[in-house]
Design a protein around this motif. Structure first.
Motif: not given
Length: 181
Positions: A169, A46-49, A33-36
């Motif tokens: 995102t 910022l893309t995460c789940r 979930a942390a994403g990148h």
């Protein structure tokens, strides 16, 4: 035909095993979930789940206890409420597992129903995602995904975590100016 899953006596080690699977899934889920973060010329992305909402996990014939465990744990770990149901009466091992999940899962995030037509409730604002679990694949929102296995033969938890969550995102526009001392 409606069937009912009757509570079965089970050793406390079964509940402990489910709690261990859930904790492993939560740790892996936090990483997924942390994403990148990506910094571009004119914006930061910022893309995460994120959670899907309520996942109705309908298990087909032949799903193993391990397969059900991986997907229930992944759904809960990603922040979903999981409603588990079966197309046919599950094997004894899976029925025992369901009883353990009912005891081990945090209140309000897991519910097992005997058949897809049995009563369960959506709350206002809940988003429903239907996932069909089969021995060879998982279908989420009409998209079929083959199960991925690790080199040791276990089901790949990170893959299940990604399938039972949604990418989000956030974009923030920026203006880059030269640095001046």
């Amino acid at each position: 035909m409606t069937t009912t899953l009757l509570p079965r006596p089970r050793p406390s080690t079964a509940v402990d095993a489910v709690e261990t699977h859930l904790e492993e899934a939560r740790l892996a889920g936090a990483h997924v979930a942390a994403g990148h973060l990506v910094v571009l010329e004119d914006r930061v992305e910022l893309t995460c789940r994120a959670a899907l909402g309520v996942v109705l996990l309908a298990c087909g014939t032949g799903c193993s206890a391990e397969l059900v465990t991986v997907h229930v744990a992944a759904g809960i770990a990603m922040g979903n409420r999981v409603v588990l149901t079966f197309v046919e009466t599950p094997e004894d091992e899976v029925a025992d597992l369901v009883t353990s999940w009912e005891e081990a899962a945090p209140r309000g995030v897991f519910q097992a129903v005997a058949t897809p037509g049995e009563a369960w409730h959506l709350r206002p604002g809940d988003v429903l995602t239907v996932a069909v679990l089969m021995p060879t694949a998982l279908i989420v929102d009409d998209r079929r995904h083959q199960h991925v296995r690790c080199s040791d033969g276990r089901h790949d938890l990170p893959s299940a975590l990604r399938l039972l969550s949604a990418p989000t995102t956030t974009t923030v526009p920026i203006t880059v100016s030269p640095w001046r001392p």
